[in-house]
Design a protein around this motif. Sequence first.
Motif, short mmCIF file in Angstrom:
data_model
loop_
_atom_site.label_atom_id
_atom_site.label_comp_id
_atom_site.label_asym_id
_atom_site.label_seq_id
_atom_site.Cartn_x
_atom_site.Cartn_y
_atom_site.Cartn_z
N LEU A 33 0.76 -1.08 -0.09
CA LEU A 33 0.05 -0.10 0.07
C LEU A 33 0.71 1.21 0.08
O LEU A 33 1.10 1.77 1.15
N PRO A 34 1.29 1.73 -1.05
CA PRO A 34 2.06 2.93 -1.04
C PRO A 34 1.31 4.04 -0.64
O PRO A 34 0.28 4.43 -0.95
N MET A 35 1.79 4.91 0.11
CA MET A 35 1.28 6.15 0.40
C MET A 35 2.14 7.28 0.51
O MET A 35 3.44 6.87 0.38
N PHE A 36 1.95 8.54 0.65
CA PHE A 36 2.79 9.67 0.31
C PHE A 36 3.76 9.58 1.73
O PHE A 36 5.11 10.06 1.59
N ILE A 37 3.33 9.18 2.88
CA ILE A 37 4.23 9.39 4.07
C ILE A 37 5.39 8.18 3.97
O ILE A 37 6.38 8.28 4.32
N THR B 221 6.52 15.02 -2.24
CA THR B 221 6.16 16.31 -2.10
C THR B 221 4.93 16.80 -2.97
O THR B 221 3.84 17.27 -2.41
N GLY B 222 4.91 16.24 -4.24
CA GLY B 222 3.33 16.31 -4.81
C GLY B 222 2.11 15.90 -4.11
O GLY B 222 1.26 16.67 -4.38
N GLN B 223 2.14 14.56 -3.77
CA GLN B 223 1.09 14.11 -3.04
C GLN B 223 0.61 14.87 -1.88
O GLN B 223 -0.30 15.01 -1.30
N ARG B 224 1.89 15.21 -0.90
CA ARG B 224 1.59 15.87 0.49
C ARG B 224 0.97 17.24 -0.11
O ARG B 224 -0.17 17.84 0.64
N ARG B 225 1.40 17.98 -1.13
CA ARG B 225 0.93 19.30 -1.24
C ARG B 225 -0.62 19.36 -1.77
O ARG B 225 -1.33 20.19 -1.49
N THR B 226 -0.92 18.00 -2.14
CA THR B 226 -2.49 17.93 -2.46
C THR B 226 -3.38 17.98 -1.52
O THR B 226 -4.35 18.71 -1.47
N VAL B 227 -3.05 17.59 -0.23
CA VAL B 227 -4.01 17.35 0.94
C VAL B 227 -3.51 18.48 1.99
O VAL B 227 -4.32 18.94 2.84
N ALA B 228 -2.27 19.14 1.81
CA ALA B 228 -1.92 19.95 2.68
C ALA B 228 -2.83 21.21 3.05
O ALA B 228 -2.75 21.57 4.08
N PRO B 229 -3.50 21.75 2.03
CA PRO B 229 -4.05 23.01 2.07
C PRO B 229 -5.53 22.87 2.96
O PRO B 229 -6.11 23.78 3.51
N LYS B 230 -5.71 21.46 3.22
CA LYS B 230 -7.12 21.36 4.17
C LYS B 230 -6.66 21.33 5.61
O LYS B 230 -7.59 21.52 6.44
N PHE B 231 -5.20 21.63 5.71
CA PHE B 231 -4.70 21.56 7.35
C PHE B 231 -3.99 22.92 7.33
O PHE B 231 -3.40 22.98 8.52
N THR B 232 -3.99 23.94 6.69
CA THR B 232 -3.55 25.23 6.93
C THR B 232 -4.30 26.02 7.93
O THR B 232 -5.58 25.85 8.24
#
Length: 445
Positions: free
Chosen positions: A126-130, A138-149
């Motif tokens: 199960l690949p996951m961005f962590i 970097t690309g995958q983390r940036r996708t969800v990061a705006p939800k947590f600003t």
Amino acid sequence: MATQAAERPTTWRTEPRAVDALDAALKANPQAMPVHPEKWDVSRSDIYVEDRWQPIFAEMRAAGDLHKVEDSPYGPHWNVVSHKAIQHIEALPELYSSSWEYGGITILDRMDDAQLEELGRERFELPMFIAMDRPKHTGQRRTVAPKFTPSAMAGMDDEIRQRTGELLDSLPRGEVFDWVDKVSIELTTGMLAILFDFPWKDRRLLTFWSDWAGDTEIALVRELDDQRMDILREMAAYFQQLWIERANKEPGPDLISMMIHSPAMNQMDPQEFMGNLVLLIVGGNDTTRNTMSGIIHAFDKFPDQRKLFEEDPSLIPNAVQECIRYQTPLAHMRRTATEDSELFGQTVKAGEKLILWYLSANRDETVFENADKLDITRENARRHLAFGYGIHRCVGARLAEMQLRILLEEMHKRRMRVHVAGDVERVRANFVHGFRKLEVEITEF
């Protein structure tokens, strides 16, 4: 997403619980019980369920920053136990990889092709961005990061506060109940349901899936492989249906919509999609859930600190940091050396795995004075490593802190004192560090 949607069933399995399946499997096959011959092999789960891990790690820290375990059910590995060593390793992500291709972020060994052939199984990862290195991480983390600003979360404050207050007002008075079930699970699954815009009536499925995905001991018991994979595939099928329902709609603020409209994530294969769901569910569920329980248990164990909290609510933000440090809801993360290196007097070879014991770093006496004591006035509580360090620091850390802060604020507003009044059952695992059951009774201060 590069997946074919499975037909969504009308009912979803909600049992057996992961813990019950593991207990039954080990009872039927006692030979599958992991054996830990080395005294410093802290991958053994009994020391966590019995809450006697502290002196073992203290002994290791006194002897050095990292120690090799040669014989373990999880294969040979290095125990990294000091605060400074963990920070150092996490600051060098190219040298000490998180990638699933090397084994990922947990202590589990990656099976080679010969082992898979012997078991008659296909590779299931199960690949996951962590569990990715840069640049894909970097690309995958940036996708969800705006939800947590901070700005995105500012709009959640009122809703979280309202839900938390309503839940606390609904709790029974004058009787014993399970805080884990009625409060910790309910608040965290509710939060996940909001983040995913997940059907509210099915929100407890998120807890069920999280427990099956996050238990490293289950992954050691081959008899449970098929059942675990089937349950995780059900999870994927449910989310695939949500994906398809939203794919042709205007972009929404939920995490699934954010993935759909992200070039970094909208072409994930099925196992990568599943992996990122597991990351977001376990990361958003087990961590906050177990700290919500840990706060209550710690205040009961250290009544002087509960009294400080009751007398001075301005301490709440720091109390949140100290409770996270004290609980440390994920005990470890793993890295794999990509080349030979000298590390704090030890030679680490390429391919060797290093287990970063956050649980130990957060009790490191060289950083935290009286580290085994809860101290909500601790000046450096924020130096805890419970969220990790460096590029892989928990993307949802601020949201977790906000949920915990609001819980304490709403408890204080109601002058709510929670006593441990019955059974305390801890999670039997070396990865998730928390409580299965915490029976309590509410009074007022």
